[in-house]
Design a protein around this motif. Sequence first.
Motif, PDB file in Angstrom:
ATOM      1  N   LYS A 153       0.875  -1.175   0.000  1.00 51.75           N
ATOM      2  CA  LYS A 153       0.000   0.000   0.000  1.00 51.75           C
ATOM      3  C   LYS A 153       0.912   1.225   0.000  1.00 51.75           C
ATOM      4  N   GLU A 154       0.878   1.977  -1.059  1.00 47.86           N
ATOM      5  CA  GLU A 154       1.720   3.174  -1.158  1.00 47.86           C
ATOM      6  C   GLU A 154       0.884   4.362  -1.575  1.00 47.86           C
ATOM      7  N   ARG A 155       1.164   5.508  -0.971  1.00 51.59           N
ATOM      8  CA  ARG A 155       0.544   6.785  -1.337  1.00 51.59           C
ATOM      9  C   ARG A 155       1.681   7.796  -1.298  1.00 51.59           C
ATOM     10  N   LYS A 156       2.329   8.002  -2.414  1.00 53.22           N
ATOM     11  CA  LYS A 156       3.570   8.769  -2.388  1.00 53.22           C
ATOM     12  C   LYS A 156       3.635   9.800  -3.503  1.00 53.22           C
ATOM     13  N   VAL A 157       4.232  10.941  -3.177  1.00 55.46           N
ATOM     14  CA  VAL A 157       4.522  11.959  -4.199  1.00 55.46           C
ATOM     15  C   VAL A 157       5.994  12.325  -4.034  1.00 55.46           C
ATOM     16  N   VAL A 158       6.758  12.236  -5.097  1.00 56.54           N
ATOM     17  CA  VAL A 158       8.185  12.591  -5.044  1.00 56.54           C
ATOM     18  C   VAL A 158       8.422  13.743  -6.007  1.00 56.54           C
ATOM     19  N   VAL A 159       9.024  14.812  -5.485  1.00 57.90           N
ATOM     20  CA  VAL A 159       9.288  16.005  -6.294  1.00 57.90           C
ATOM     21  C   VAL A 159      10.799  16.198  -6.355  1.00 57.90           C
ATOM     22  N   VAL A 160      11.345  16.251  -7.549  1.00 55.47           N
ATOM     23  CA  VAL A 160      12.789  16.425  -7.694  1.00 55.47           C
ATOM     24  C   VAL A 160      13.069  17.810  -8.264  1.00 55.47           C
ATOM     25  N   GLY A 161      13.859  18.586  -7.508  1.00 52.05           N
ATOM     26  CA  GLY A 161      14.244  19.923  -7.956  1.00 52.05           C
ATOM     27  C   GLY A 161      15.746  20.004  -8.139  1.00 52.05           C
ATOM     28  N   SER A 162      16.207  21.141  -8.643  1.00 55.11           N
ATOM     29  CA  SER A 162      17.644  21.272  -8.912  1.00 55.11           C
ATOM     30  C   SER A 162      18.457  21.349  -7.616  1.00 55.11           C
ATOM     31  N   LYS A 163      17.855  21.886  -6.526  1.00 52.20           N
ATOM     32  CA  LYS A 163      18.609  22.017  -5.274  1.00 52.20           C
ATOM     33  C   LYS A 163      18.221  20.965  -4.241  1.00 52.20           C
ATOM     34  N   LYS A 164      16.902  20.651  -4.190  1.00 47.92           N
ATOM     35  CA  LYS A 164      16.430  19.723  -3.156  1.00 47.92           C
ATOM     36  C   LYS A 164      15.387  18.783  -3.718  1.00 47.92           C
ATOM     37  N   MET A 165      15.139  17.711  -2.983  1.00 43.52           N
ATOM     38  CA  MET A 165      14.119  16.743  -3.391  1.00 43.52           C
ATOM     39  C   MET A 165      13.151  16.564  -2.217  1.00 43.52           C
ATOM     40  N   VAL A 166      11.857  16.417  -2.526  1.00 46.07           N
ATOM     41  CA  VAL A 166      10.839  16.332  -1.466  1.00 46.07           C
ATOM     42  C   VAL A 166      10.042  15.046  -1.637  1.00 46.07           C
ATOM     43  N   VAL A 167       9.817  14.362  -0.518  1.00 50.73           N
ATOM     44  CA  VAL A 167       8.999  13.153  -0.556  1.00 50.73           C
ATOM     45  C   VAL A 167       7.810  13.345   0.385  1.00 50.73           C
ATOM     46  N   PHE A 168       6.598  13.148  -0.149  1.00 46.35           N
ATOM     47  CA  PHE A 168       5.385  13.125   0.673  1.00 46.35           C
ATOM     48  C   PHE A 168       4.951  11.661   0.748  1.00 46.35           C
ATOM     49  N   ASP A 169       4.895  11.120   1.966  1.00 50.05           N
ATOM     50  CA  ASP A 169       4.517   9.714   2.126  1.00 50.05           C
ATOM     51  C   ASP A 169       3.307   9.658   3.060  1.00 50.05           C
ATOM     52  N   ASP A 170       2.131   9.460   2.464  1.00 51.59           N
ATOM     53  CA  ASP A 170       0.887   9.507   3.246  1.00 51.59           C
ATOM     54  C   ASP A 170       0.701   8.254   4.102  1.00 51.59           C
ATOM     55  N   MET A 171       1.550   7.240   3.922  1.00 51.69           N
ATOM     56  CA  MET A 171       1.436   6.040   4.753  1.00 51.69           C
ATOM     57  C   MET A 171       2.120   6.249   6.111  1.00 51.69           C
ATOM     58  N   GLN A 172       2.920   7.297   6.225  1.00 51.31           N
ATOM     59  CA  GLN A 172       3.572   7.594   7.511  1.00 51.31           C
ATOM     60  C   GLN A 172       2.553   8.257   8.432  1.00 51.31           C
ATOM     61  N   PRO A 173       2.438   7.787   9.688  1.00 55.59           N
ATOM     62  CA  PRO A 173       1.456   8.426  10.582  1.00 55.59           C
ATOM     63  C   PRO A 173       1.848   9.873  10.897  1.00 55.59           C
ATOM     64  N   ASN A 174       3.153  10.138  11.030  1.00 53.07           N
ATOM     65  CA  ASN A 174       3.664  11.500  11.263  1.00 53.07           C
ATOM     66  C   ASN A 174       4.788  11.712  10.252  1.00 53.07           C
TER      67      ASN A 174
END
Length: 337
Positions: free
Chosen positions: A228-249
């Motif tokens: 079960k995965e609910r994930k959004v990964v954003v890759v930028g030139s300086k930083k990368m962001v991961v949103f993981d909705d399966m994490q409680p916090n």
Amino acid sequence: MDQVNVALVGAGSWGNNILRTLSRIDDANVKLVCDIDTNQIKRLAREYPAIIFTEKIEDITKNKSIDAVIIATPSPTHAAFTKMFLLSGHAVFVEKPMALTLADAEELFDITQKESSPLLMVGHLLIYHPALESVHRLIASEEIGTLYYIYTKRLNLGIVRKDENALWSLAPHDISIVLDLIEEKPNAVSATGSAYVNQGIEDVVFLTLSFPSGRIAQIHVSWLDPHKERKVVVVGSKKMVVFDDMQPNEKVKVYDKGAEVEGSADYIESISIRHGDINIPLVPSAEPLMKEMEHFISCVKNDTSPRSGAGEGLAVVRILTAGVESLKSHGKTIELT
Ligand SMILES: NC(=O)c1ccc[n+]([C@@H]2O[C@H](COP(=O)([O-])OP(=O)(O)OC[C@H]3O[C@@H](n4cnc5c(N)ncnc54)[C@H](O)[C@@H]3O)[C@@H](O)[C@H]2O)c1
């Protein structure tokens, strides 16, 4: 207007959540609920004695005190109900997807463009998720540098649908997230997928969106997956962001990682890989559905435009229909004008 008088059509599993949420919003007054399931109506009438319950949808249009209608019925009914209530002068919130055909979505959009039209908001729930709002801020503030690409995953084992494929059933959320984060409309769509359980109903779909800026986004949806995965990964030139909705916090993590080029476009001297800190921004723990409903009620009360209006609803349906066309032609790229 002190309170917004609301009617809800469709009080099934999601409509129940909407009803519960609205009952906690001071500016909302649910006056009427319509559902064709008599047992459901009887059960809810005991729980909400102040609300009128009915099986007849025309009871809503006949009731002159209703300001806004919320539609949470199955998706084949969305377009017709939305049209009916917009034309009877009601503000409408319709669950996603706004319509099942591009023609219906365009017709609804055209209705909302007329000067006297009431507002239409589409249930693109996840753009109201506080964690995704924080990802949006990270992109808008250019903290991640130039946005390169995004991918999303919405995977699970079940629920296997018989009447709609994984693209229509699961991808509206991810498409609305991508459009909200990228703030650009794609100019081409391609999709590949396969039907294993039910003939002709794709269980897994990989949808790729290409944008005029050169960015791409890939959306992977499946109900035939071990995780079960609910994930959004954003890759930028300086930083990368991961949103993981399966994490409680700690749903959002910002990685100070990237690849840096020394030299010029004509002559690259070296490429260094940067592994920096991982930052976990503090995200308010508000419920996305509460934020979404508060936004709708506030838009009706103050006559302001919703963040997920008819234009956003139409954009999602346009991508879904292009995705289906591409699926049918084995991943052919469909240009969007
Ligand atoms: N935003 C989200 O995250 C989210 C999550 C779940 C469902 N949804 C959407 O909500 C909608 C409902 O989904 P659900 O899971 O609650 O389905 P459901 O089948 O549990 O509920 C639908 C309800 O609509 C009623 N209904 C059907 N036709 C009707 C009609 N003509 N008039 C009045 N009532 C009618 C049914 O009796 C039922 O009670 C769908 O559009 C779905 O896409 C959105």
